[in-house]
Design an enzyme around this catalytic site. Structure first.
Site, PDB file in Angstrom:
ATOM      1  N   CYS A  53       4.832   2.693 -11.097  1.00  0.00           N
ATOM      2  CA  CYS A  53       3.733   3.134 -11.518  1.00  0.00           C
ATOM      3  C   CYS A  53       3.736   3.063 -13.064  1.00  0.00           C
ATOM      4  CB  CYS A  53       3.430   4.650 -11.165  1.00  0.00           C
ATOM      5  SG  CYS A  53       5.014   5.492 -11.211  1.00  0.00           S
TER       6      CYS A  53
ATOM      7  N   ALA B 251      -7.764   4.297  -6.243  1.00  0.00           N
ATOM      8  CA  ALA B 251      -9.054   4.278  -5.339  1.00  0.00           C
ATOM      9  C   ALA B 251      -8.648   5.381  -4.204  1.00  0.00           C
ATOM     10  CB  ALA B 251      -9.217   2.969  -4.800  1.00  0.00           C
ATOM     11  N   THR B 252      -7.407   5.349  -3.411  1.00  0.00           N
ATOM     12  CA  THR B 252      -7.176   6.316  -2.562  1.00  0.00           C
ATOM     13  C   THR B 252      -7.143   7.552  -3.261  1.00  0.00           C
ATOM     14  OG1 THR B 252      -5.901   4.402  -1.696  1.00  0.00           O
ATOM     15  CG2 THR B 252      -5.589   6.724  -0.662  1.00  0.00           C
ATOM     16  N   GLY B 253      -6.502   7.767  -4.395  1.00  0.00           N
ATOM     17  CA  GLY B 253      -6.465   9.310  -4.826  1.00  0.00           C
ATOM     18  C   GLY B 253      -7.895   9.794  -4.932  1.00  0.00           C
TER      19      GLY B 253
ATOM     20  N   GLU C  88      -0.641  11.553  -8.339  1.00  0.00           N
ATOM     21  CA  GLU C  88      -0.074  10.656  -9.122  1.00  0.00           C
ATOM     22  C   GLU C  88      -0.767   9.251  -8.936  1.00  0.00           C
ATOM     23  OE1 GLU C  88       1.647  11.349 -11.605  1.00  0.00           O
ATOM     24  OE2 GLU C  88       2.724  13.337 -11.412  1.00  0.00           O
TER      25      GLU C  88
ATOM     26  N   GLY D 167       0.069   7.240  -5.434  1.00  0.00           N
ATOM     27  CA  GLY D 167      -0.773   6.046  -4.804  1.00  0.00           C
ATOM     28  C   GLY D 167      -1.641   5.267  -5.687  1.00  0.00           C
ATOM     29  N   SER D 168      -2.772   4.650  -5.248  1.00  0.00           N
ATOM     30  CA  SER D 168      -3.493   3.877  -5.959  1.00  0.00           C
ATOM     31  C   SER D 168      -4.706   4.698  -6.583  1.00  0.00           C
ATOM     32  CB  SER D 168      -4.254   2.887  -5.334  1.00  0.00           C
ATOM     33  OG  SER D 168      -4.908   3.102  -4.017  1.00  0.00           O
TER      34      SER D 168
HETATM   35  P1  NAD Z   1      -1.991   3.332  -1.469  1.00  0.00           P
HETATM   36  O1  NAD Z   1      -3.292   4.189  -2.202  1.00  0.00           O
HETATM   37  O2  NAD Z   1      -2.768   1.921  -0.900  1.00  0.00           O
HETATM   38  O3  NAD Z   1      -1.280   3.925  -0.525  1.00  0.00           O
HETATM   39  C1  NAD Z   1      -0.584   5.292  -0.822  1.00  0.00           C
HETATM   40  C2  NAD Z   1      -0.684   6.120   0.285  1.00  0.00           C
HETATM   41  O4  NAD Z   1      -1.820   6.572   0.754  1.00  0.00           O
HETATM   42  C3  NAD Z   1      -0.142   5.397   1.509  1.00  0.00           C
HETATM   43  O5  NAD Z   1       0.980   6.425   2.243  1.00  0.00           O
HETATM   44  C4  NAD Z   1      -1.260   5.173   2.423  1.00  0.00           C
HETATM   45  O6  NAD Z   1      -0.879   4.860   3.788  1.00  0.00           O
HETATM   46  C5  NAD Z   1      -2.093   6.515   2.203  1.00  0.00           C
HETATM   47  N1  NAD Z   1      -3.717   6.180   2.295  1.00  0.00           N
HETATM   48  C6  NAD Z   1      -4.300   5.273   2.741  1.00  0.00           C
HETATM   49  N2  NAD Z   1      -5.552   5.381   3.002  1.00  0.00           N
HETATM   50  C7  NAD Z   1      -5.688   6.787   2.383  1.00  0.00           C
HETATM   51  C8  NAD Z   1      -6.790   7.808   2.401  1.00  0.00           C
HETATM   52  N3  NAD Z   1      -8.085   7.331   2.912  1.00  0.00           N
HETATM   53  N4  NAD Z   1      -6.426   9.104   2.409  1.00  0.00           N
HETATM   54  C9  NAD Z   1      -5.231   9.387   2.128  1.00  0.00           C
HETATM   55  N5  NAD Z   1      -4.244   8.647   2.204  1.00  0.00           N
HETATM   56  C10 NAD Z   1      -4.513   7.413   1.998  1.00  0.00           C
HETATM   57  O7  NAD Z   1      -1.294   2.905  -2.601  1.00  0.00           O
HETATM   58  P2  NAD Z   1       0.230   1.777  -2.575  1.00  0.00           P
HETATM   59  O8  NAD Z   1      -0.507   0.530  -2.553  1.00  0.00           O
HETATM   60  O9  NAD Z   1       0.878   2.264  -1.434  1.00  0.00           O
HETATM   61  O10 NAD Z   1       0.969   2.355  -4.126  1.00  0.00           O
HETATM   62  C11 NAD Z   1       0.427   1.365  -5.290  1.00  0.00           C
HETATM   63  C12 NAD Z   1      -0.103   2.209  -6.183  1.00  0.00           C
HETATM   64  O11 NAD Z   1       0.556   3.567  -6.258  1.00  0.00           O
HETATM   65  C13 NAD Z   1      -0.275   1.655  -7.444  1.00  0.00           C
HETATM   66  O12 NAD Z   1      -1.710   1.862  -8.110  1.00  0.00           O
HETATM   67  C14 NAD Z   1       0.596   2.543  -8.267  1.00  0.00           C
HETATM   68  O13 NAD Z   1       0.320   2.630  -9.739  1.00  0.00           O
HETATM   69  C15 NAD Z   1       0.537   3.839  -7.602  1.00  0.00           C
HETATM   70  N6  NAD Z   1       1.703   4.874  -8.088  1.00  0.00           N
HETATM   71  C16 NAD Z   1       1.624   5.735  -8.978  1.00  0.00           C
HETATM   72  C17 NAD Z   1       2.725   6.300  -8.987  1.00  0.00           C
HETATM   73  C18 NAD Z   1       2.673   7.391 -10.095  1.00  0.00           C
HETATM   74  O14 NAD Z   1       3.620   8.401 -10.153  1.00  0.00           O
HETATM   75  N7  NAD Z   1       1.750   7.680 -10.881  1.00  0.00           N
HETATM   76  C19 NAD Z   1       3.958   6.126  -8.550  1.00  0.00           C
HETATM   77  C20 NAD Z   1       4.155   4.991  -7.384  1.00  0.00           C
HETATM   78  C21 NAD Z   1       2.940   4.256  -7.371  1.00  0.00           C
END
Ligand code: NAD
Length: 472
Positions: free
Chosen positions: A284, A231-233, A250, A228-229
């Site tokens: 990503c 910030a959330t990571g 990731e 995910g993003s």
């Molecule tokens: P996101 O971070 O908003 O959400 C990702 C997941 O985290 C979702 O399931 C969400 O419900 C969950 N989440 C929300 N708040 C959380 C918290 N406080 N603690 C733990 N989990 C929480 O990301 P997104 O908008 O779904 O995806 C887009 C982002 O993901 C982009 O930045 C993209 O680059 C990245 N991405 C990375 C890869 C990679 O392999 N590096 C692959 C795909 C997407």
């Protein structure tokens, strides 16, 4: 579609679970309803973790052959239900069924599942001498929590779950609230061939309990694999500190492509386009900034625009469409705002105006510089900034200037020359004359703030284990 998804349930301990509450999932192409998903809370999460923990002793005690066979059975189950999963992905994610769309995503999930099933981490003898024998074992961690994003919901869930299962862990899987349907159905299908409790699911709309956050701090979960993003990571990392969870993160990137002066613009145009616009840029490791040498800058722009013009954009169920809408309104607004700002300093070569609903056309903007937000922020959508450069040293410095480093690419007729540049890029993967072509046998992960740990191949498998050394 609406009625069919009413049956999609959580699976906890092998049982279908339907909480009283469900939440709406929107179809990004039409704004209509894609379906309803179960709205789970802390209670369902606790039950899912307990079920996974209860299944762990039996699952982790299975022989390597049995684990492999079970993972192969999962791959077969996905393949046998590929079209249903693809239709669900298109309905909730928006991507086309064809092209590099949802059927491709499910095909990739099957391929990854099979490849991962075939991997193994046997015991290694580190020493066998008169002084003693030293053996190294890879042991499963326990319950793995998988948190996935909305761009490739099924494929990324498979990337998380299969290596966990293959190494003897059990799983609690949580999809993005934007795209829960296909992922939940995936877990139902897996449960058709796995013992109860080995893979469990929770989903929620994040208006009540934030399930991802609750998983990150959960006492019963040993590892989080998160995509995910950034910030959330970072939040995941913070909240998992107390329980000392293992982590694979990731996260986002802002991949640079660098075109060297000897590249053939016509020859690279198609791969450049798909490197940037795969899944509408919502990828990503898509190319998110393109640096082109002065000598061929205009020719590359012309060839890229000529190719991009021909790409049909439409509703995912239109078999001719190769690109669909942007998945959600927040992402759409972000892309729109970045393009509006970019217009004030750059030259729009293609697109640049929002379409109907959440459709945004492939947009290419030249004349961009390092200080433009479209260059230094991750757009995660169909808008590519082009930056002209004169000196390769300057292009490398600019490519490395950001605090993320997932992928990169170098484009040249001279592969050896391109490799020299590739080695100097600060990112986890570099492609020569393509971009983003990940494969199941090559470790994939980011450097800097793009995360840590890798997925895929043996290196990826190791991330789901702890080492135990036995001195005899
Ligand atoms: P996101 O971070 O908003 O959400 C990702 C997941 O985290 C979702 O399931 C969400 O419900 C969950 N989440 C929300 N708040 C959380 C918290 N406080 N603690 C733990 N989990 C929480 O990301 P997104 O908008 O779904 O995806 C887009 C982002 O993901 C982009 O930045 C993209 O680059 C990245 N991405 C990375 C890869 C990679 O392999 N590096 C692959 C795909 C997407």
């Amino acid at each position: 579609m609406t009625d069919e998804t009413q049956n999609i349930a959580l699976v906890i301990g092998g049982e279908r679970v339907q909480p009283d509450a469900r939440f709406e999932v929107r179809n990004p192409a039409t704004g209509g309803l894609a379906g309803h998903a179960p709205n789970a809370g802390q209670d369902e999460l606790d039950r899912a973790v307990a079920a996974a923990a209860a299944a762990f002793p039996g699952w982790s005690a299975k022989s390597d052959e049995d684990l492999q066979a079970a993972c192969m059975a999962v791959a077969d189950a996905i393949e046998a239900n590929a079209e249903e999963l693809a239709q669900l992905v298109t309905a909730e994610q928006g991507k086309p069924l064809g092209g590099v769309g949802s059927r491709w995503e499910i095909g990739g999930a099957v391929a990854w599942a099979r490849y991962t099933a075939g991997l193994s981490l046997p015991m290694q003898v580190l020493q066998d001498t008169n002084e003693g024998r030293v053996e190294m074992y890879r042991k499963p961690l326990g319950v793995v929590g998988s948190i996935t994003p909305w761009n490739f919901p099924v494929l990324i869930a498979v990337w998380h779950i299969l290596p966990a299962l293959r190494t003897g862990n059990t799983v609690v899987s949580k999809p993005s609230p934007h795209t829960p349907l296909a992922s939940l159905r995936l877990i139902e299908l897996m449960n058709g061939v796995l013992p109860p409790g080995v893979v469990n699911s929770v989903s929620g709309d994040e208006t009540g309990v934030n399930l991802g956050a609750a998983m990150s701090s959960h006492e019963g979960i040993s590892k989080i694999v998160f995509t995910g993003s950034c910030a959330t990571g970072q939040k995941v990392m913070q909240s998992s500190a107390e329980t000392m969870k293992r982590l694979t993160l990731e996260m986002g990137g802002n991949d640079a492509g660098i075109v060297l002066p000897d590249a053939d613009p016509q020859q690279i145009a198609e791969a450049l386009f798909w490197g940037a616009f795969i899944n509408n840029g919502q990828t990503c490791a898509a190319m998110k900034r393109l640096y082109v040498h002065d000598d061929i800058h205009d020719a590359v722009c012309d060839a890229l625009v000529e190719f991009a013009r021909k790409i049909p954009v439409g509703e995912g169920t239109d078999e001719n469409a190769l690109l669909g809408p942007v998945q959600n309104r927040m992402q759409f607004d972000k892309v729109s705002a970045l393009v509006e700002k970019a217009k004030t300093s750059g030259k729009v070569l293609l697109g640049g105006e929002p379409g109907e609903g959440q459709f945004y056309p492939p947009t290419i903007i030249a004349g961009m510089t390092a200080d433009d937000p479209l260059v230094y922020e991750e757009q995660f959508g169909p808008a590519l900034p082009i930056i002209r450069y004169h000196d390769i040293e300057d292009a490398i410095v600019q490519a490395n200037a950001l605090d993320v480093g997932l992928g990169g690419s170098v484009w040249s007729a001279d592969v050896e020359r391109a490799k020299e540049v590739a080695k100097r890029l600060e990112c986890g993967s570099v492609w020569i004359n393509s971009h983003g072509m990940i494969q199941p046998n090559a470790p994939f992960g980011g450097v800097k703030k793009s995360g840590f740990g890798v997925e895929f191949g043996e290196e990826g498998l190791k991330e789901y284990t702890d080492i135990q050394v036995i001195f005899a």
